[in-house]
Design a protein around this motif. Sequence first.
Motif, PDB file in Angstrom:
ATOM      1  N   GLY A  59      33.682  52.529  32.939  1.00  0.00           N
ATOM      2  CA  GLY A  59      33.069  51.486  32.127  1.00  0.00           C
ATOM      3  C   GLY A  59      33.178  50.135  32.790  1.00  0.00           C
ATOM      4  N   GLU A  60      32.645  49.145  32.122  1.00  0.00           N
ATOM      5  CA  GLU A  60      32.697  47.775  32.647  1.00  0.00           C
ATOM      6  C   GLU A  60      33.991  47.097  32.230  1.00  0.00           C
ATOM      7  OE1 GLU A  60      29.236  45.578  31.539  1.00  0.00           O
ATOM      8  OE2 GLU A  60      27.876  47.031  32.439  1.00  0.00           O
ATOM      9  N   ALA A  61      34.506  46.246  33.130  1.00  0.00           N
ATOM     10  CA  ALA A  61      35.754  45.537  32.843  1.00  0.00           C
ATOM     11  C   ALA A  61      35.868  44.307  33.734  1.00  0.00           C
ATOM     12  CB  ALA A  61      36.953  46.444  33.068  1.00  0.00           C
ATOM     13  N   GLN A  62      36.759  43.426  33.356  1.00  0.00           N
ATOM     14  CA  GLN A  62      37.154  42.298  34.185  1.00  0.00           C
ATOM     15  C   GLN A  62      38.550  42.611  34.702  1.00  0.00           C
ATOM     16  OE1 GLN A  62      35.156  39.544  34.824  1.00  0.00           O
ATOM     17  NE2 GLN A  62      33.635  40.765  33.745  1.00  0.00           N
ATOM     18  N   ILE A  63      38.703  42.561  36.009  1.00  0.00           N
ATOM     19  CA  ILE A  63      40.021  42.775  36.613  1.00  0.00           C
ATOM     20  C   ILE A  63      40.441  41.455  37.239  1.00  0.00           C
ATOM     21  CG2 ILE A  63      41.338  44.030  38.356  1.00  0.00           C
ATOM     22  CD1 ILE A  63      39.357  46.333  38.058  1.00  0.00           C
ATOM     23  N   GLN A  64      41.587  40.973  36.843  1.00  0.00           N
ATOM     24  CA  GLN A  64      42.102  39.727  37.399  1.00  0.00           C
ATOM     25  C   GLN A  64      43.377  40.014  38.153  1.00  0.00           C
ATOM     26  OE1 GLN A  64      42.562  36.481  34.655  1.00  0.00           O
ATOM     27  NE2 GLN A  64      43.408  35.135  36.205  1.00  0.00           N
ATOM     28  N   LEU A  65      43.421  39.537  39.391  1.00  0.00           N
ATOM     29  CA  LEU A  65      44.597  39.681  40.234  1.00  0.00           C
ATOM     30  C   LEU A  65      45.002  38.278  40.644  1.00  0.00           C
ATOM     31  CD1 LEU A  65      46.374  41.891  41.413  1.00  0.00           C
ATOM     32  CD2 LEU A  65      44.890  41.928  43.404  1.00  0.00           C
ATOM     33  N   ASN A  66      46.111  37.819  40.109  1.00  0.00           N
ATOM     34  CA  ASN A  66      46.537  36.427  40.240  1.00  0.00           C
ATOM     35  C   ASN A  66      45.417  35.533  39.716  1.00  0.00           C
ATOM     36  OD1 ASN A  66      49.107  37.064  41.255  1.00  0.00           O
ATOM     37  ND2 ASN A  66      48.289  37.270  43.314  1.00  0.00           N
ATOM     38  N   GLU A  67      44.829  34.697  40.539  1.00  0.00           N
ATOM     39  CA  GLU A  67      43.791  33.762  40.074  1.00  0.00           C
ATOM     40  C   GLU A  67      42.377  34.233  40.389  1.00  0.00           C
ATOM     41  OE1 GLU A  67      44.656  31.111  38.229  1.00  0.00           O
ATOM     42  OE2 GLU A  67      46.715  31.816  38.451  1.00  0.00           O
ATOM     43  N   THR A  68      42.230  35.446  40.922  1.00  0.00           N
ATOM     44  CA  THR A  68      40.920  35.952  41.316  1.00  0.00           C
ATOM     45  C   THR A  68      40.445  37.006  40.331  1.00  0.00           C
ATOM     46  OG1 THR A  68      41.503  35.576  43.635  1.00  0.00           O
ATOM     47  CG2 THR A  68      39.612  36.991  43.202  1.00  0.00           C
ATOM     48  N   THR A  69      39.226  36.826  39.808  1.00  0.00           N
ATOM     49  CA  THR A  69      38.662  37.761  38.847  1.00  0.00           C
ATOM     50  C   THR A  69      37.542  38.565  39.491  1.00  0.00           C
ATOM     51  OG1 THR A  69      39.198  36.272  37.028  1.00  0.00           O
ATOM     52  CG2 THR A  69      37.581  37.985  36.573  1.00  0.00           C
ATOM     53  N   PHE A  70      37.553  39.871  39.253  1.00  0.00           N
ATOM     54  CA  PHE A  70      36.529  40.775  39.767  1.00  0.00           C
ATOM     55  C   PHE A  70      35.801  41.394  38.577  1.00  0.00           C
ATOM     56  CE2 PHE A  70      40.205  40.828  42.568  1.00  0.00           C
ATOM     57  CZ  PHE A  70      39.646  40.531  43.793  1.00  0.00           C
ATOM     58  N   ALA A  71      34.484  41.459  38.653  1.00  0.00           N
ATOM     59  CA  ALA A  71      33.696  42.132  37.621  1.00  0.00           C
ATOM     60  C   ALA A  71      33.509  43.580  38.057  1.00  0.00           C
ATOM     61  CB  ALA A  71      32.353  41.440  37.443  1.00  0.00           C
ATOM     62  N   MET A  72      33.950  44.499  37.234  1.00  0.00           N
ATOM     63  CA  MET A  72      33.828  45.913  37.543  1.00  0.00           C
ATOM     64  C   MET A  72      32.698  46.493  36.702  1.00  0.00           C
ATOM     65  SD  MET A  72      36.597  48.939  36.965  1.00  0.00           S
ATOM     66  CE  MET A  72      35.951  49.573  35.443  1.00  0.00           C
ATOM     67  N   GLU A  73      31.808  47.231  37.347  1.00  0.00           N
ATOM     68  CA  GLU A  73      30.722  47.862  36.595  1.00  0.00           C
ATOM     69  C   GLU A  73      31.059  49.313  36.275  1.00  0.00           C
ATOM     70  OE1 GLU A  73      26.890  47.111  38.276  1.00  0.00           O
ATOM     71  OE2 GLU A  73      27.278  44.966  38.401  1.00  0.00           O
ATOM     72  N   ILE A  88      43.657  43.643  33.169  1.00  0.00           N
ATOM     73  CA  ILE A  88      42.451  44.462  33.078  1.00  0.00           C
ATOM     74  C   ILE A  88      41.940  44.359  31.642  1.00  0.00           C
ATOM     75  CG2 ILE A  88      41.423  46.757  33.279  1.00  0.00           C
ATOM     76  CD1 ILE A  88      43.642  47.456  35.283  1.00  0.00           C
ATOM     77  N   THR A  89      40.713  43.838  31.491  1.00  0.00           N
ATOM     78  CA  THR A  89      40.106  43.677  30.185  1.00  0.00           C
ATOM     79  C   THR A  89      38.793  44.445  30.142  1.00  0.00           C
ATOM     80  OG1 THR A  89      41.073  41.461  30.080  1.00  0.00           O
ATOM     81  CG2 THR A  89      39.344  41.976  28.478  1.00  0.00           C
TER      82      THR A  89
END
Length: 120
Positions: A59-73, A88-89
């Motif tokens: 599924g889709e999620a936002q992954i944040q590692l320290n101050e960097t956010t990645f959009a996961m599809e 992980i949201t």
Amino acid sequence: MQEEEARQGFTPEMIDMMASIWTRSIITLIDVRFQNVASQYPLEQYKMPSSMFIYAYGGEAQIQLNETTFAMERFGLVHGGKGSLLSITPNEEMVKTFMVFYRAESPLFSRNICNNYWSK
């Protein structure tokens, strides 16, 4: 000279040296965990106890590692070092994750090479 190289990024020689060290490193697998992360219970500011790879899918999620956010599809693969903060949201109901915890140690001879190289 070294100061100038640092400002420009990694030189081919530096990359070769680091690759050579990594191929001789000792990797210890600590743990592999599977976790469902639900949108109502996101993973928030998890302080990583070791270096780890996180593979998320489903599924889709936002992954944040320290101050960097990645959009996961559909899926995502991220890496973080010991002490990094992971969040992980899921944007949908749930995202499934595999977390691979490991420790890497460089051989003693490569530590000496690195110390000598960086102290020039």
